[in-house]
Design a protein around this motif. Structure first.
Motif, PDB file in Angstrom:
ATOM      1  N   LYS A 173       0.823  -1.221   0.000  1.00  0.00           N
ATOM      2  CA  LYS A 173       0.000   0.000   0.000  1.00  0.00           C
ATOM      3  C   LYS A 173       0.853   1.265   0.000  1.00  0.00           C
ATOM      4  CE  LYS A 173      -3.704  -2.434   2.231  1.00  0.00           C
ATOM      5  NZ  LYS A 173      -3.819  -3.195   3.431  1.00  0.00           N
ATOM      6  N   VAL A 174       2.172   1.109   0.124  1.00  0.00           N
ATOM      7  CA  VAL A 174       3.073   2.268   0.112  1.00  0.00           C
ATOM      8  C   VAL A 174       3.480   2.522  -1.335  1.00  0.00           C
ATOM      9  CG1 VAL A 174       5.230   3.259   0.960  1.00  0.00           C
ATOM     10  CG2 VAL A 174       3.876   1.756   2.449  1.00  0.00           C
ATOM     11  N   ILE A 175       3.031   3.643  -1.854  1.00  0.00           N
ATOM     12  CA  ILE A 175       3.216   3.967  -3.261  1.00  0.00           C
ATOM     13  C   ILE A 175       4.375   4.947  -3.438  1.00  0.00           C
ATOM     14  CG2 ILE A 175       2.093   4.938  -5.320  1.00  0.00           C
ATOM     15  CD1 ILE A 175       0.820   2.318  -4.274  1.00  0.00           C
ATOM     16  N   ASP A 176       5.257   4.639  -4.377  1.00  0.00           N
ATOM     17  CA  ASP A 176       6.302   5.584  -4.767  1.00  0.00           C
ATOM     18  C   ASP A 176       5.609   6.671  -5.579  1.00  0.00           C
ATOM     19  OD1 ASP A 176       8.155   6.823  -6.710  1.00  0.00           O
ATOM     20  OD2 ASP A 176       9.642   5.515  -5.782  1.00  0.00           O
ATOM     21  N   PRO A 177       5.583   7.911  -5.075  1.00  0.00           N
ATOM     22  CA  PRO A 177       4.817   8.962  -5.756  1.00  0.00           C
ATOM     23  C   PRO A 177       5.359   9.336  -7.138  1.00  0.00           C
ATOM     24  CG  PRO A 177       5.983   9.871  -3.872  1.00  0.00           C
ATOM     25  CD  PRO A 177       6.192   8.384  -3.848  1.00  0.00           C
ATOM     26  N   GLU A 178       6.616   9.082  -7.381  1.00  0.00           N
ATOM     27  CA  GLU A 178       7.177   9.402  -8.697  1.00  0.00           C
ATOM     28  C   GLU A 178       6.776   8.369  -9.751  1.00  0.00           C
ATOM     29  OE1 GLU A 178      11.195  11.890  -7.931  1.00  0.00           O
ATOM     30  OE2 GLU A 178      11.351   9.736  -7.565  1.00  0.00           O
ATOM     31  N   LEU A 179       6.739   7.097  -9.353  1.00  0.00           N
ATOM     32  CA  LEU A 179       6.450   6.033 -10.309  1.00  0.00           C
ATOM     33  C   LEU A 179       5.008   5.539 -10.239  1.00  0.00           C
ATOM     34  CD1 LEU A 179       9.791   4.051  -9.996  1.00  0.00           C
ATOM     35  CD2 LEU A 179       9.106   5.649 -11.794  1.00  0.00           C
ATOM     36  N   GLY A 180       4.319   5.844  -9.133  1.00  0.00           N
ATOM     37  CA  GLY A 180       2.918   5.468  -8.997  1.00  0.00           C
ATOM     38  C   GLY A 180       2.685   3.994  -8.739  1.00  0.00           C
ATOM     39  N   VAL A 200      12.070  -5.363 -10.684  1.00  0.00           N
ATOM     40  CA  VAL A 200      10.670  -4.982 -10.758  1.00  0.00           C
ATOM     41  C   VAL A 200       9.832  -6.220 -11.098  1.00  0.00           C
ATOM     42  CG1 VAL A 200       9.046  -3.531 -12.046  1.00  0.00           C
ATOM     43  CG2 VAL A 200      11.286  -2.641 -11.424  1.00  0.00           C
ATOM     44  N   SER A 201       8.675  -6.355 -10.456  1.00  0.00           N
ATOM     45  CA  SER A 201       7.795  -7.493 -10.730  1.00  0.00           C
ATOM     46  C   SER A 201       7.221  -7.405 -12.142  1.00  0.00           C
ATOM     47  CB  SER A 201       6.640  -7.524  -9.724  1.00  0.00           C
ATOM     48  OG  SER A 201       5.719  -6.480 -10.013  1.00  0.00           O
ATOM     49  N   ARG A 202       6.703  -8.499 -12.609  1.00  0.00           N
ATOM     50  CA  ARG A 202       6.076  -8.534 -13.932  1.00  0.00           C
ATOM     51  C   ARG A 202       4.941  -7.518 -13.994  1.00  0.00           C
ATOM     52  NH1 ARG A 202       1.783 -11.551 -16.224  1.00  0.00           N
ATOM     53  NH2 ARG A 202       2.035 -11.780 -18.473  1.00  0.00           N
ATOM     54  N   TYR A 203       4.131  -7.468 -12.947  1.00  0.00           N
ATOM     55  CA  TYR A 203       3.026  -6.509 -12.873  1.00  0.00           C
ATOM     56  C   TYR A 203       3.533  -5.077 -13.053  1.00  0.00           C
ATOM     57  CZ  TYR A 203      -0.171  -3.271 -10.604  1.00  0.00           C
ATOM     58  OH  TYR A 203      -0.958  -2.184 -10.315  1.00  0.00           O
ATOM     59  N   ALA A 204       4.593  -4.719 -12.328  1.00  0.00           N
ATOM     60  CA  ALA A 204       5.131  -3.362 -12.402  1.00  0.00           C
ATOM     61  C   ALA A 204       5.733  -3.076 -13.772  1.00  0.00           C
ATOM     62  CB  ALA A 204       6.168  -3.137 -11.302  1.00  0.00           C
ATOM     63  N   LYS A 205       6.378  -4.078 -14.360  1.00  0.00           N
ATOM     64  CA  LYS A 205       6.930  -3.874 -15.707  1.00  0.00           C
ATOM     65  C   LYS A 205       5.826  -3.556 -16.704  1.00  0.00           C
ATOM     66  CE  LYS A 205      11.157  -6.527 -15.181  1.00  0.00           C
ATOM     67  NZ  LYS A 205      11.901  -7.735 -15.492  1.00  0.00           N
ATOM     68  N   ILE A 206       4.724  -4.263 -16.609  1.00  0.00           N
ATOM     69  CA  ILE A 206       3.596  -3.998 -17.512  1.00  0.00           C
ATOM     70  C   ILE A 206       3.055  -2.593 -17.253  1.00  0.00           C
ATOM     71  CG2 ILE A 206       1.209  -4.666 -18.042  1.00  0.00           C
ATOM     72  CD1 ILE A 206       2.155  -7.606 -17.505  1.00  0.00           C
ATOM     73  N   ALA A 207       2.880  -2.243 -15.973  1.00  0.00           N
ATOM     74  CA  ALA A 207       2.347  -0.924 -15.622  1.00  0.00           C
ATOM     75  C   ALA A 207       3.255   0.203 -16.073  1.00  0.00           C
ATOM     76  CB  ALA A 207       2.117  -0.850 -14.106  1.00  0.00           C
ATOM     77  N   LEU A 208       4.572  -0.049 -16.056  1.00  0.00           N
ATOM     78  CA  LEU A 208       5.537   0.978 -16.465  1.00  0.00           C
ATOM     79  C   LEU A 208       5.826   0.944 -17.966  1.00  0.00           C
ATOM     80  CD1 LEU A 208       8.061   0.646 -13.503  1.00  0.00           C
ATOM     81  CD2 LEU A 208       6.490   2.564 -13.931  1.00  0.00           C
ATOM     82  N   GLY A 209       5.262  -0.038 -18.655  1.00  0.00           N
ATOM     83  CA  GLY A 209       5.497  -0.140 -20.101  1.00  0.00           C
ATOM     84  C   GLY A 209       6.866  -0.684 -20.451  1.00  0.00           C
TER      85      GLY A 209
END
Length: 112
Positions: free
Chosen positions: A24-31, A100-109
């Motif tokens: 639940k802790v979000i990096d505000p720069e990367l979202g 970075v997890s697979r989920y995050a890679k997809i979210a970050l493109g």
């Protein structure tokens, strides 16, 4: 969820709860959350309820360190049985996009 970079023993139930809280802790720069970004290296909760999180940042001298520390403490102390939070900040190994997890890679493109 367990930290992919955890080199110790498997997480206990309370350590898994801490990991869930850290999602639940979000990096505000990367979202994205710190767990999926691969910034959490390890979590240890001792029998007295003292939690130590070993983590890194995407860059040294990150201007959001205090902001993240506050959110991390709030999230961890929300877990029943945790009475204290310590953050062990390390830059070894240095963070990189492979963490970075697979989920995050997809979210970050990020593809590949």
């Amino acid at each position: 969820m367990t930290a992919e970079n955890n080199t110790g023993a498997p997480f206990s139930p309370i350590e898994n709860q801490v990991m869930t809280a850290l999602e639940k802790v979000i990096d505000p720069e990367l979202g994205l959350d710190l767990v999926n970004l691969g910034l959490i290296y390890d979590v240890e909760v001792d029998p007295k309820g003292s939690c130590t999180v070993t983590m890194t940042l995407t860059t040294m001298g990150c201007p959001l360190t205090d902001y993240l520390n506050n959110d991390i403490n709030r999230a961890i102390l929300s877990v029943d049985g945790v009475k204290e939070c310590k953050i062990n900040l390390t830059f070894e190994p240095p963070w990189n996009v492979d963490m970075v997890s697979r989920y995050a890679k997809i979210a970050l493109g990020i593809h590949g």
